[in-house]
Design a protein around this motif. Structure first.
Motif, mmCIF file in Angstrom:
data_model
loop_
_atom_site.group_PDB
_atom_site.id
_atom_site.type_symbol
_atom_site.label_atom_id
_atom_site.label_comp_id
_atom_site.label_asym_id
_atom_site.label_seq_id
_atom_site.Cartn_x
_atom_site.Cartn_y
_atom_site.Cartn_z
ATOM 1 N N GLN A 69 0.818 -1.215 0.000
ATOM 2 C CA GLN A 69 0.000 0.000 0.000
ATOM 3 C C GLN A 69 0.857 1.273 0.000
ATOM 4 O O GLN A 69 0.389 2.344 -0.357
ATOM 5 N N GLY A 93 2.146 -8.277 -4.743
ATOM 6 C CA GLY A 93 0.997 -7.762 -5.466
ATOM 7 C C GLY A 93 1.269 -6.812 -6.605
ATOM 8 O O GLY A 93 0.639 -6.909 -7.657
ATOM 9 N N ARG A 256 -6.625 -14.753 -5.173
ATOM 10 C CA ARG A 256 -6.534 -13.529 -4.382
ATOM 11 C C ARG A 256 -5.264 -12.760 -4.717
ATOM 12 O O ARG A 256 -5.273 -11.517 -4.732
ATOM 13 N N GLU A 259 -6.107 -10.826 -7.750
ATOM 14 C CA GLU A 259 -7.000 -9.710 -7.420
ATOM 15 C C GLU A 259 -6.218 -8.557 -6.773
ATOM 16 O O GLU A 259 -6.408 -7.390 -7.140
ATOM 17 N N LEU A 260 -5.385 -8.891 -5.806
ATOM 18 C CA LEU A 260 -4.629 -7.852 -5.116
ATOM 19 C C LEU A 260 -3.677 -7.143 -6.079
ATOM 20 O O LEU A 260 -3.480 -5.927 -5.985
ATOM 21 N N GLN A 262 -4.158 -6.583 -9.220
ATOM 22 C CA GLN A 262 -4.946 -5.655 -10.023
ATOM 23 C C GLN A 262 -5.311 -4.409 -9.229
ATOM 24 O O GLN A 262 -5.256 -3.285 -9.747
ATOM 25 N N ILE A 263 -5.637 -4.596 -7.967
ATOM 26 C CA ILE A 263 -6.006 -3.456 -7.116
ATOM 27 C C ILE A 263 -4.804 -2.565 -6.817
ATOM 28 O O ILE A 263 -4.850 -1.340 -6.962
ATOM 29 N N LEU A 264 -3.699 -3.193 -6.398
ATOM 30 C CA LEU A 264 -2.529 -2.457 -5.941
ATOM 31 C C LEU A 264 -1.752 -1.815 -7.074
ATOM 32 O O LEU A 264 -0.970 -0.882 -6.846
ATOM 33 N N SER A 265 -1.955 -2.292 -8.307
ATOM 34 C CA SER A 265 -1.202 -1.760 -9.444
ATOM 35 C C SER A 265 -1.911 -0.613 -10.139
ATOM 36 O O SER A 265 -1.425 -0.093 -11.153
ATOM 37 N N GLN A 266 -3.057 -0.210 -9.621
ATOM 38 C CA GLN A 266 -3.794 0.900 -10.236
ATOM 39 C C GLN A 266 -3.109 2.230 -9.934
ATOM 40 O O GLN A 266 -2.529 2.426 -8.865
#
Length: 267
Positions: A69, A93, A256, A259-260, A262-266
């Motif tokens: 994060q 991630g 998972r 998924e993480l 994709q979320i964290l690389s935005q």
């Protein structure tokens, strides 16, 4: 190598410890906590900094060892001073494409380590894009080899695969150990004896599996006498779907991880 760690947490400390034992490296650690900086400097004899160096060089290696994060902000702040240094990311991630955008460089190796690195028994999966040269790959592998075994992955999706196996795998093993210790206590053994019995069993079984020419299925069958006690236990495991649950859990773990990522690389 001149190696700068960004973050001085448990995994970074484990790798630093291994590198110090190897010798021959110049090691700096950027860590915001003054107490942690003092501990790192005293324990390992490294240079502990509050902020990154004002300028890094092409010959430097930067190890990103912060929480996922925090990674975007860390990369954006690091970009102006990176100086085309090799970047090794052990943060879970976040994919290489995102790291490259934030850093302004694609000289990146991505690593999935695991916690047994803390005792020099780690397993790390590494991936580098095509543009990363052989010397950079060797330097990244040498860093992770300081705390265990290294495996090169053919594609970045292999990071998700190895997360489901060795990355999260120690937790699966601890879960099984935890269950066996709890039952050993229920059978009347005191805490210390229960722990020793179970850990000794795992230690011996792993040593046998590593030294034997037989596959693990055969080793398991060799303990499972027809009509005996072990067969009864294995039959219950099969009836309860233990093997299927382990495999399904690994699949969920991998999903998972995707998924993480994709979320964290935005942006």
């Amino acid at each position: 190598m001149q190696i700068t760690f960004i973050g001085g947490g448990n995994m970074a400390s484990a790798i630093i410890s291994g590198l110090v034992k190897q010798g021959g490296h110049g090691i700096s650690v950027v860590e915001p906590s003054a107490d942690k900086r003092a501990q790192l400097a005293q324990t390992y004899g490294v240079t502990a900094l509050e902020q990154p160096p004002q300028q890094l060089s092409t010959d430097d290696v930067v190890v990103l060892a912060v929480k996922p994060q925090q990674l975007k902000d860390v990369c954006l702040s690091l970009a102006p001073v990176l100086g085309n240094a090799l970047v090794v990311s052990i943060a879970a991630g976040v994919g290489i494409a995102a790291l490259a955008r934030w850093l302004g460089s694609d000289r990146i190796v991505r690593v999935m380590p695991n916690t047994p690195a803390m005792v020099g028994k780690g397993v790390s999966g590494l991936f580098a894009p095509l543009g990363v040269g052989a010397s950079d790959k060797k330097n990244a592998a040498d860093i992770m080899a300081a705390v265990g075994r290294v495996f090169w992955l053919e594609s970045e999706s292999g990071i998700d695969d190895i997360t489901a196996i060795s990355g999260s795998g120690p937790a699966y093993v601890f879960y099984f150990i935890e269950s066996m210790i709890a039952e050993a206590r229920a059978l009347g053994f005191d805490d210390a004896t229960a722990r020793q019995l179970v850990l000794g069993t795992f230690d011996g079984a792993v040593a046998l599996a590593k030294q034997s020419d037989l596959d693990v299925a055969t080793l398991r069958a060799n303990v499972t006498s027809k009509g005996g006690t072990t067969e009864r236990a294995i039959a219950r495991f099969e009836a309860e779907g233990v093997k299927a649950a382990i495999q399904a859990g690994m699949q969920d773990c991998r999903a998972r991880s995707v998924e993480l990522g994709q979320i964290l690389s935005q942006d």
